[in-house]
Design an enzyme around this catalytic site. Structure first.
Site, short mmCIF file in Angstrom:
data_model
loop_
_atom_site.label_atom_id
_atom_site.label_comp_id
_atom_site.label_asym_id
_atom_site.label_seq_id
_atom_site.Cartn_x
_atom_site.Cartn_y
_atom_site.Cartn_z
N HIS A 1 0.85 -1.19 0.00
CA HIS A 1 0.00 0.00 0.00
C HIS A 1 0.89 1.24 0.00
O HIS A 1 1.22 1.78 1.06
CB HIS A 1 -0.93 -0.03 1.22
CG HIS A 1 -1.95 1.06 1.25
ND1 HIS A 1 -3.10 0.99 2.00
CD2 HIS A 1 -2.02 2.25 0.60
CE1 HIS A 1 -3.81 2.10 1.83
NE2 HIS A 1 -3.17 2.88 0.98
N HIS B 1 1.27 4.74 -2.58
CA HIS B 1 0.90 5.50 -3.80
C HIS B 1 2.21 6.08 -4.32
O HIS B 1 2.86 6.86 -3.59
CB HIS B 1 -0.08 6.61 -3.44
CG HIS B 1 -1.35 6.08 -2.82
ND1 HIS B 1 -2.49 5.86 -3.54
CD2 HIS B 1 -1.62 5.69 -1.55
CE1 HIS B 1 -3.43 5.38 -2.74
NE2 HIS B 1 -2.92 5.26 -1.52
N HIS C 1 -9.70 1.19 -1.42
CA HIS C 1 -9.63 1.88 -0.14
C HIS C 1 -11.05 1.88 0.44
O HIS C 1 -12.00 2.27 -0.25
CB HIS C 1 -9.18 3.33 -0.32
CG HIS C 1 -7.72 3.50 -0.56
ND1 HIS C 1 -7.05 2.88 -1.58
CD2 HIS C 1 -6.78 4.24 0.10
CE1 HIS C 1 -5.77 3.22 -1.54
NE2 HIS C 1 -5.58 4.04 -0.53
N GLU D 1 -11.30 3.95 5.61
CA GLU D 1 -10.23 4.86 6.06
C GLU D 1 -10.92 6.01 6.78
O GLU D 1 -10.68 6.26 7.96
CB GLU D 1 -9.41 5.36 4.86
CG GLU D 1 -8.28 6.32 5.24
CD GLU D 1 -7.56 6.90 4.02
OE1 GLU D 1 -8.12 6.85 2.90
OE2 GLU D 1 -6.44 7.45 4.20
N ASP E 1 1.49 4.02 2.61
CA ASP E 1 0.52 4.94 2.00
C ASP E 1 1.22 6.04 1.18
O ASP E 1 1.43 5.86 -0.02
CB ASP E 1 -0.41 5.53 3.07
CG ASP E 1 -1.82 5.80 2.53
OD1 ASP E 1 -2.10 5.46 1.37
OD2 ASP E 1 -2.65 6.34 3.29
N ASP E 2 1.54 7.17 1.81
CA ASP E 2 2.17 8.31 1.10
C ASP E 2 3.36 8.78 1.94
O ASP E 2 3.29 9.82 2.61
CB ASP E 2 1.14 9.44 0.94
CG ASP E 2 -0.08 8.98 0.16
OD1 ASP E 2 0.03 8.85 -1.07
OD2 ASP E 2 -1.13 8.73 0.79
#
Ligand code: ADE
Ligand code: ZN
Length: 335
Positions: A14, A16, A194, A197, A275-276
């Site tokens: 996961h 991005h 997703h 969240e 994630d980011d």
């Protein structure tokens, strides 16, 4: 414990890729492409990285990726991430990208995909790092938009392992994407979304029942529905959790309140991801370390999290077995 985590073989499922765009690279690409940024320097940009919910982050994230214009830009971005992943002992990386967010800016889809794929090929050759690409739809845009980009991607489908669904969750439930997901499955792609969240447990149900996803990204709010928890345990649906993201976006006020440990104890199939990472203050090992410290997660559970990550990967059983043997070998060395 940090050393144990650093050397632990793991899968990143996961991430991005646009969320790995570090401020320094954003500034250098802005210069290369003569794109003005509204921040004076890297420090001013970093100071803007305070979010209290998902949308505040997404606004900056979509702005930030505006510096990505050429195939080389996408290569450099992905290469930097995969090099980093290799240093963190990631053996398998499955990365999201947001095609619609690039095509709308006039960047050709094939240039994006060629740049990312080129870096994936090089990381495999240089580091033996295995990776896959997830074609992610933007849920805040009409379903017809997602259908149109998927149509455009048909000649490139062999570059993707799965489709995903991301962006602003509240008010944008998964259900309407059901027919498109069915079509993607028909093309031999795995599916993820997703859900839970920021959105309610009902969105997780929709992802499971209507999109028939193989994995849920986040899924934290599933805990609000006991029947859903039972179903996720029964199916052993992988949930890709991102503790530092949840902290940065206000999903939890403090990491000691993160549901990771509770979810493990309930028998849910959870794993830890980033994630980011350029926006939320840490790559995968920082996520493992912060969660382990705040929730008092010991070695057996860290090994379980890594095992779950490999088992949830979209790869052949033989490759998964190969990664699990490396994990077993590591576990024996550390005993
Ligand atoms: N796109 C990039 N990061 C995301 C996140 N955390 N949630 C939804 N969409 C995203
Ligand atoms: Zn995400």
């Amino acid at each position: 414990m940090d050393q144990f985590i650093r050397d632990l073989p793991k899968a990143e499922l996961h991430i991005h890729i646009e969320g790995s765009l570090e401020p320094e690279m954003m500034f250098s690409l802005a210069e290369r492409n003569a794109i003005p940024l509204r921040f004076a320097d890297v420090d001013a940009l970093r100071r803007a990285y305070h979010f209290d919910h998902l949308q505040g982050f997404l606004d900056l994230y979509y702005q930030g990726m505006g510096v990505l214009r050429t195939e080389q830009d996408f290569y450099d971005l992905t290469r930097a991430y995969l090099d980093r992943a290799h240093r963190e002992r990631v053996l398998r990386a499955e990365m999201f990208f947001d095609p619609q967010a690039h095509v709308v800016r006039g960047v050709e889809l094939a240039r994006v995909v060629d740049g990312i794929s080129g870096a994936m090929v090089d990381a495999q050759r240089e580091w033996g790092l295995s990776s896959g690409l997830i074609f992610s739809f933007l849920r805040h845009l009409p379903v017809a938009d997602a259908e149109a980009i998927f149509e455009q991607a048909l000649p490139l489908l062999d570059r993707f392992i799965a489709v995903g669904l991301d962006s602003s969750e509240r008010g944008n439930p998964p259900g309407p994407f059901a027919a498109l997901y069915q079509r993607a499955r028909g093309q031999g792609l795995f599916t993820v979304a997703h859900a839970g969240e920021e959105g309610s447990a009902d969105y997780v149900w929709q992802a499971l029942e209507r999109l028939k996803v193989n994995r849920i990204d986040h899924g934290n709010r599933a805990l609000e529905d006991e029947a859903l928890v039972q179903e996720l345990v029964r199916r052993q649906t992988p949930l890709t959790l991102c503790p530092l993201s949840n902290l940065a976006l206000g999903g939890v006020g403090d990491l000691s309140a993160h549901p990771l440990k509770q979810m493990l104890d309930l028998g849910l199939n959870v794993s830890v991801h980033s994630d980011d990472p350029a926006y939320f203050g840490g790559y995968i090992n920082a996520n493992y370390s912060a969660a382990a410290a705040a929730l008092v997660i010991e070695r057996p559970q860290l090994l379980q999290l890594a095992r779950n990550s490999f088992n949830a990967a979209f790869a052949s059983p033989e490759r998964v077995e190969g990664w699990l043997s490396q994990l077993d070998e590591y576990s024996r060395q550390q005993a």
